[in-house]
Every structure is written in structure tokens, then in C-alpha cells.
Design an enzyme around this catalytic site. Structure first.
Site, PDB file in Angstrom:
ATOM      1  N   ASP A   1     -27.754  12.913 -49.940  1.00  0.00           N
ATOM      2  CA  ASP A   1     -26.320  13.120 -50.165  1.00  0.00           C
ATOM      3  C   ASP A   1     -25.600  11.801 -49.911  1.00  0.00           C
ATOM      4  OD1 ASP A   1     -26.486  15.733 -50.924  1.00  0.00           O
ATOM      5  OD2 ASP A   1     -25.513  16.578 -49.146  1.00  0.00           O
TER       6      ASP A   1
ATOM      7  N   HIS B   1     -22.755  12.244 -42.477  1.00  0.00           N
ATOM      8  CA  HIS B   1     -23.153  13.014 -41.293  1.00  0.00           C
ATOM      9  C   HIS B   1     -23.805  12.128 -40.235  1.00  0.00           C
ATOM     10  CE1 HIS B   1     -23.144  16.923 -43.886  1.00  0.00           C
ATOM     11  NE2 HIS B   1     -21.983  16.311 -43.844  1.00  0.00           N
TER      12      HIS B   1
ATOM     13  N   GLU C   1     -27.375  12.962 -45.245  1.00  0.00           N
ATOM     14  CA  GLU C   1     -26.061  12.619 -45.811  1.00  0.00           C
ATOM     15  C   GLU C   1     -25.462  11.444 -45.051  1.00  0.00           C
ATOM     16  OE1 GLU C   1     -23.132  15.622 -46.903  1.00  0.00           O
ATOM     17  OE2 GLU C   1     -21.564  14.404 -45.955  1.00  0.00           O
TER      18      GLU C   1
ATOM     19  N   ASP D   1     -16.289  12.537 -46.268  1.00  0.00           N
ATOM     20  CA  ASP D   1     -16.844  12.727 -47.620  1.00  0.00           C
ATOM     21  C   ASP D   1     -16.152  11.861 -48.668  1.00  0.00           C
ATOM     22  OD1 ASP D   1     -18.743  14.545 -46.707  1.00  0.00           O
ATOM     23  OD2 ASP D   1     -17.569  16.314 -47.223  1.00  0.00           O
TER      24      ASP D   1
ATOM     25  N   GLU E   1     -30.487  19.744 -44.168  1.00  0.00           N
ATOM     26  CA  GLU E   1     -29.414  18.748 -44.039  1.00  0.00           C
ATOM     27  C   GLU E   1     -28.769  18.849 -42.663  1.00  0.00           C
ATOM     28  OE1 GLU E   1     -26.604  18.780 -47.253  1.00  0.00           O
ATOM     29  OE2 GLU E   1     -25.075  17.745 -46.074  1.00  0.00           O
TER      30      GLU E   1
ATOM     31  N   MET F   1     -30.680  21.160 -58.048  1.00  0.00           N
ATOM     32  CA  MET F   1     -30.630  21.661 -56.664  1.00  0.00           C
ATOM     33  C   MET F   1     -29.647  22.821 -56.558  1.00  0.00           C
ATOM     34  SD  MET F   1     -28.372  21.395 -53.856  1.00  0.00           S
ATOM     35  CE  MET F   1     -27.705  19.905 -53.125  1.00  0.00           C
TER      36      MET F   1
ATOM     37  N   ASP G   1     -20.054  28.955 -55.336  1.00  0.00           N
ATOM     38  CA  ASP G   1     -19.305  28.017 -56.187  1.00  0.00           C
ATOM     39  C   ASP G   1     -19.327  28.548 -57.611  1.00  0.00           C
ATOM     40  OD1 ASP G   1     -19.228  26.282 -54.024  1.00  0.00           O
ATOM     41  OD2 ASP G   1     -20.884  25.039 -54.754  1.00  0.00           O
TER      42      ASP G   1
ATOM     43  N   HIS H   1     -23.533  25.899 -54.735  1.00  0.00           N
ATOM     44  CA  HIS H   1     -23.752  27.012 -53.804  1.00  0.00           C
ATOM     45  C   HIS H   1     -23.602  28.294 -54.621  1.00  0.00           C
ATOM     46  CE1 HIS H   1     -21.936  23.925 -51.168  1.00  0.00           C
ATOM     47  NE2 HIS H   1     -22.685  24.436 -50.212  1.00  0.00           N
TER      48      HIS H   1
END
Ligand code: GLT
Ligand code: MN
Ligand code: MN
Length: 388
Positions: free
Chosen positions: A246, A221, A218, A258, A182, A89, A58, A55
Site C-alpha cells: 500500500d 502505517h 503500508e 493517506d 496489513e 485484490m 465499497d 471492500h
């Protein structure tokens, strides 16, 4: 038996936020020292990853001064050059800052929506500068606690307008960049709009440039919503929309756990890997997960290695499934076709409909067939448990 040590050619990727996760949760403080982006790149190279995703924030703190930003980006580029890692990505953090407490692109406040658009444009520029070919949109704050606050039709229109604007921006700049949406059903909002991969696929068809936009499903999710992840992935693949994935793991119905890929639902993970390998998915295999909060630096490496090893072990199991004489004999029998109805293939005609009307079927004979799926599933389980 193969070796399960990952190498870059397998295209395994991790986000800066995954191995860099410090173990903060809503009830507890961080348990691990933060790692710099450069340290993370070296860690990922050590464990055999191919790429690193990020991101905007990040990499570059949200309030970094321009000189600080330039230094961070230069150091990161150097680390990539030193290790050979790539950035496939990138994405925008549109959820952490309090400005986005009621959404980013779908906020009721046009100032927030404009800020979200500006932040994304800058982040796209940064991603492209570092080589990203794919841009992910996870709208963590795009939702509600109370539906008295927002009309879902307005929210959908705002999200669509934002994506159309950004597609045009990418075209205008001549960037070689595609988008992947996503889905997540809830958390951090009580409800997040477009909660499943299937919902995203429907939404994409309403955009100005649907060919530029796919999905980033993902595991966790879809599992939060109690859905079969592999089926969602298959639908995306069938639509030509599986731009990214993901991988992680999750018990059904929990918060977004996660976990390490394959940590919870081995059988589902197996059928997912088998699907991806059978169809020849060639995109990035991104692990969007983090180490247990109980673990320190060694645990983080074990986590990253574990994600990739489990994928490679399941890939070998998939090949074993495809070569297993007993399993294949059962499948051959299950899918046997004596050709009696091959005249129905190739689509509709009035003649076929007429002929079909005149057919007579022995329902009892059809129903009396013993399909032996129990036997097939037990063979699969025994294969996974390593006794075949
Ligand atoms: C966040 C989220 C992930 C998304 C990331 C991309 S951020 O960690 O939980 O599922 O993929 O924005
Ligand atoms: Mn998640
Ligand atoms: Mn994710």
C-alpha cells in the site's frame, strides 16, 4: 528522460475507497459527491491504472437486497469488461459497522466473531468471482482502548483461529487465493494488535498454512509509528512475504494521513522505489491514499495521476542512481573486499572459530576510515533535486 504517463502494464492499482473518498473526516462532512463503482472504474481507466480493489461494502452496500446486489455486480463486471481493468485484490470491511465497535475476529463476543467470519467468507466469494488473487486483512477494530477489557493472548488466539478457518475455507473451495495481513499501530482504536509489519511476520509463522499468508505493508502505517518503511518492506521481501504493498505518504507521528505517494517524504519514497525496482518486485503497486479534502473531481484525478507519475519519476531516478559513475565509485569503495576474510564465508566450522580466535585486529585503523557517506548522500540529494 522517460515519459511518466502510467500505462496498465505497470500494475498500478487503486481501491474503490481511494479515488472514491468523499473527504469526510472526524470533524467535517463530505466535500465531494460520491462516485458509483462503475464511474470509478472508468476514472481509473482514464488515468492509466491497471486494476481496482474493493471492500465488500465499497461495491455492495451492507444492507443490499439480493437483486440489488446482483445488479451492482453485473454492472461492475460490465465496466471491467468495457475498460480492461482487473480486480487483483479484495478485502472485507470489518471496521465501519457499529457491530464491530469492539473488534471483529478478536471481539469478546462470539456472535460478533461468527458474524465477522461469515461476512468474510461471503466477501471472499465475491472477490474470487471478480478475479481477485489476493485477499487483504486490515484489522482496524482489532484492538483496545482499555486493556482491562481484553486479554491480548485471547485476542491473538481468536485472530489466529479465524485466519486458520479462512485458509481452510479457501483450500476447501479450491480457490487460487492468498492472504496479506496489513498492520497499523493505532487509529481507529487506541491500540491495534500486531501493530507493525514485523509483528505480522512473526504472527504468520504461527498459522496453520503460513505459505498462504504474507503481508501488505503500508507506508503511512509504519510512518505513524516512526519506522523506516523501506526496512520493513525489505524484511518482508527477504521472508518471501511481500504479497502486496500500500503506497501513500504520511508525516511521522500524525493521524493516518493517506496522502498522495511521495507527497511528504521524497527521499524515503525514492529509496522504497529503488528497493522495489532493484529486487524486481512484480506484485501490485496499490495506492491506498486519497485526495486532499480541499479538492474536487479534477483534484482527484490529479491525485491519482500524481501517485503514479511520482513512482515512475522515482523509478527513473533509481536507474540514474545505479548508473551514476560518482555514486557507484563511492559505493564500490565502501563495499570493497580484498578477500582477506573470504574464508569466513559459507558458515561455521570449529576450525574457522579457532582461526578467528587467533586473528589480531587493528581497531584504530578500522575506526579511522573516512566512509564519505556525507558525500554519497549529498550526491543522492542532488540527483533527486534534478541537478545531476
Ligand atoms: C482503510 C485502511 C487501509 C486499508 C484498507 C483495507 S481500508 O482505508 O485505512 O489502510 O488498507 O481494508
Ligand atoms: Mn492508511
Ligand atoms: Mn492500507
Amino acid at each position: 528522460m522517460g515519459t511518466y504517463d502510467p500505462t496498465p502494464k505497470q500494475r498500478f492499482t487503486f481501491g474503490l475507497w481511494t479515488v472514491g473518498n468523499v473527504g469526510r473526516d472526524p470533524f467535517g462532512a463530505p466535500v465531494r459527491e460520491p462516485l458509483s463503482p462503475v464511474e470509478i472504474v472508468h476514472l481509473l481507466a482514464d488515468v492509466g491504472a491497471y486494476g481496482v480493489n474493493f471492500h465488500d461494502n465499497d461495491l455492495v452496500p451492507i444492507d443490499a437486497a439480493p437483486a440489488e446486489r446482483d445488479k451492482i455486480v453485473a454492472d461492475f463486471k460490465q465496466a471491467l469488461a468495457d475498460t480492461g481493468l482487473v480486480v487483483p485484490m479484495a478485502t472485507t470491511n470489518l471496521f465501519f459497522d457499529p457491530a464491530f465497535k469492539d473488534g471483529a475476529f478478536t471481539s469478546n463476543d462470539p456472535h460478533v466473531r461468527a458474524y465477522a467470519l461469515q461476512k468474510t467468507i461471503r466477501s471472499i466469494d465475491l472477490g474470487v468471482e471478480l478475479g481477485a488473487k489476493l485477499y487483504v486483512f486490515w484489522g482496524g477494530r482489532e484492538g483496545t482502548e482499555t486493556d482491562s477489557s481484553k486479554n491480548p493472548l485471547d485476542a491473538g488466539k481468536r485472530f489466529r483461529d479465524a485466519l486458520n478457518f479462512l485458509c481452510d475455507y479457501v483450500r476447501d473451495q479450491g480457490y487460487n487465493l492468498k492472504f496479506a495481513l496489513e498492520a497499523k499501530p493505532n487509529e481507529p482504536r487506541s491500540d491495534i494488535y500486531l501493530p507493525t509489519t514485523g509483528a505480522m511476520l512473526g504472527f504468520i509463522a504461527t498459522l496453520d498454512y503460513p505459505d498462504m499468508v504474507g503481508v501488505n505493508p503500508e507506508v503511512a502505517h509504519e510512518h505513524m509509528a516512526g519506522l523506516n518503511f523501506m526496512h520493513a518492506v525489505a524484511q518482508a521481501w527477504d521472508a518471501g512475504k511481500l504479497f502486496h504493498i500500500d503506497l501513500n505518504d504520511q508525516k511521522f507521528g500524525r493521524y493516518d494521513q493517506d496522502f498522495r505517494f511521495g507527497a511528504e517524504m521524497i527521499k524515503q519514497a525514492f529509496f522504497l522505489v529503488k528497493f522495489l525496482e532493484d529486487v524486481g518486485y512484480g506484485g501490485m503497486k496499490h495506492f491506498d491514499a486519497h485526495a486532499y479534502r480541499t479538492d474536487g473531481p479534477e483534484g482527484v484525478k490529479a491525485f491519482a495521476r500524481g501517485c503514479m507519475r511520482t513512482y515512475l519519476i522515482l523509478k527513473e531516478k533509481a536507474a540514474q542512481f545505479n548508473a551514476d559513475a560518482d555514486i557507484q565509485a563511492l559505493l564500490k569503495d565502501i563495499t570493497a573486499d580484498d578477500g582477506s576474510y573470504s574464508w569466513l564465508n559459507g558458515g561455521y566450522s570449529a576450525e574457522k572459530a579457532q582461526k578467528l580466535r587467533a586473528e589480531s585486529f587493528d581497531r584504530h585503523a578500522l575506526a579511522s576510515r573516512d566512509l564519505l557517506y556525507e558525500k554519497l548522500d549529498q550526491l543522492t540529494v542532488e540527483l533527486l533535486l534534478g541537478v545531476r
